[in-house]
Design an enzyme around this catalytic site. Structure first.
Site, short mmCIF file in Angstrom:
data_model
loop_
_atom_site.label_atom_id
_atom_site.label_comp_id
_atom_site.label_asym_id
_atom_site.label_seq_id
_atom_site.Cartn_x
_atom_site.Cartn_y
_atom_site.Cartn_z
N GLY A 10 49.85 35.56 23.50
CA GLY A 10 50.58 36.50 23.74
C GLY A 10 52.34 36.38 24.22
O GLY A 10 52.83 35.53 24.60
N PHE A 11 52.98 37.01 24.83
CA PHE A 11 54.44 37.02 25.07
C PHE A 11 54.10 36.13 26.57
O PHE A 11 54.85 34.97 26.75
CB PHE A 11 54.89 38.44 25.90
CG PHE A 11 55.99 38.67 26.23
CD1 PHE A 11 57.06 37.48 26.18
CD2 PHE A 11 55.79 39.40 27.55
CE1 PHE A 11 58.31 37.58 27.15
CE2 PHE A 11 57.17 39.20 28.96
CZ PHE A 11 58.02 38.38 28.29
N SER A 75 45.36 41.28 27.43
CA SER A 75 45.30 42.89 27.18
C SER A 75 46.35 43.54 26.11
O SER A 75 47.57 42.89 25.94
CB SER A 75 45.76 42.83 28.54
OG SER A 75 45.69 44.39 29.25
N TYR A 145 44.82 51.83 30.20
CA TYR A 145 45.53 50.68 31.44
C TYR A 145 45.69 50.16 32.73
O TYR A 145 44.20 49.00 33.14
CB TYR A 145 47.21 50.76 31.06
CG TYR A 145 48.25 49.09 31.15
CD1 TYR A 145 47.53 47.84 30.36
CD2 TYR A 145 48.53 49.43 32.00
CE1 TYR A 145 47.64 46.52 31.13
CE2 TYR A 145 49.28 48.42 31.90
CZ TYR A 145 48.84 46.92 31.92
OH TYR A 145 49.88 46.29 31.91
N TYR A 159 33.24 38.66 42.04
CA TYR A 159 33.08 37.43 41.70
C TYR A 159 33.23 36.64 43.38
O TYR A 159 32.55 35.72 43.41
CB TYR A 159 33.31 36.96 40.65
CG TYR A 159 32.50 37.25 39.42
CD1 TYR A 159 31.90 38.60 38.74
CD2 TYR A 159 32.04 36.61 38.53
CE1 TYR A 159 31.50 38.76 37.63
CE2 TYR A 159 31.37 36.99 37.28
CZ TYR A 159 30.49 37.61 36.97
OH TYR A 159 29.89 38.19 35.78
#
Ligand code: UDP
Length: 309
Positions: A10-11, A75, A145, A159
């Site tokens: 991705g970017f 994403s 989103y 976590y």
């Protein structure tokens, strides 16, 4: 050190991989190529310290070898993309984050979540500070989103609390630079693309909404500082220089094609009215702040888009 990076094609992910390799690390990059592209990795494919696997983070991550750090950037990130793929967007933020956290736990690795300023929704606190809980419409078109990233932050903290994982959370504000997809619909590529083609720039609404644009190299610096920090709560990463979208349209016209007309189109639902990061925490905790002025970053971005046409 050896890094596992999701969203590597991705970017932002591809710039991050470039930096890690330049710094002498080993990188295993994964991406399902739904919006990323192999072209973004052209300088890395074949490099002896770089490995690329086409893989969807919503499936368990079964990569060989040990990892010191797991960086989760996968994403869909542009409103146009997540309006088109809302379920995939929710899945990468939820199941995808869980799978990457599990990988981090197996390797007892440091973990970075690429979260977003969208956690603040259409904010009624300005500038946005990390302690603000946000104003998100949970059933609007952006919710796939916003809520998936809010869930991703929650499970990352869980976590940390349950397993003691060394987690970090970056709330990334609008970022721009080479390798944005020309057609992803976000304002920086959209305006530059139109200006290069001599088409009118399309401003949504009256253009009074604001954004603050950070150059991708600055952002990558911030992400790496954060990954190695001991800060467990979210940290804003962005450039606090704020402008209206109408000012930005004029800025791009002046840089590419002065005299180009500006047209107005309806504002999308729930479009945030003002956005500017408060980066006091990033300065204090990481010693980080952006350095690249908009003029310089936009010049680089324009020349990238010219070369791609
Ligand atoms: N925008 C615009 N014209 C475009 C694309 C976007 O006026 O062709 C506006 C959009 O409504 C928003 C801002 O520019 O107010 C930034 O939009 P973008 O999609 O880049 O990202 P966002 O910050 O909304 O996630």
């Amino acid at each position: 050190m050896r890094f596992l990076v999701s969203g590597a094609a991705g970017f932002i992910g591809s710039h991050l991989c470039d930096r890690l390799i330049a710094d002498g690390h080993e990188v295993a990059g994964i991406d399902n190529l739904i919006t990323g592209s192999r072209a973004n990795l052209e300088r890395l494919l074949g490099h002896p310290r770089f490995q690329f696997v086409e893989h969807d983070v919503t499936r368990p991550i079964g990569m060989d070898g040990h990892f010191d750090a797991v960086l989760h950037l996968a994403s869909l990130a542009s409103p146009r993309q997540y309006y088109e793929h809302p379920i995939e967007t929710l899945e990468s933020g939820s199941t995808g984050t869980r799978n990457m956290l599990e990988a981090g736990r197996r390797h007892n690795a440091r973990f970075l979540l690429a979260s977003t300023s969208e956690c603040y929704g259409d904010p009624d606190v300005h500038p946005q500070v990390e302690t603000y809980w946000g104003n998100v419409n949970p059933v609007g078109p952006r919710s796939c989103y916003d809520e998936s990233k809010r869930y991703a932050e929650a499970i990352t903290m869980a976590y940390h609390r349950v397993h003691g994982l060394r987690t970090t959370i970056a709330r990334i504000f609008n970022t721009y630079g080479p390798r944005m997809a020309l057609d992803d619909g976000r304002v920086v590529p959209a305006f530059i693309d139109h200006a290069l083609k001599g088409k009118p720039l399309t401003v949504y609404g009256d253009g009074s909404q604001t954004r603050s644009f950070c150059y991708v190299q600055d952002l990558v610096d911030g992400l790496l500082c954060l990954t190695f920090s001991d800060e467990r709560y979210p940290v804003n990463l962005g450039n606090p220089t704020e402008m209206t979208i109408l000012e930005f349209a004029r800025f791009i016209c002046n840089a590419v094609n002065p005299g180009l007309p500006i047209e107005f189109e309806p504002l999308p639902q729930d479009d945030p009215k003002r956005r500017r990061p408060d980066i006091g925490k990033a300065k204090r905790v990481l010693g980080w702040e952006p350095k690249v002025p908009l003029e310089d970053g936009i010049r680089e971005t324009i020349s990238y888009f010219r070369s791609r046409r």
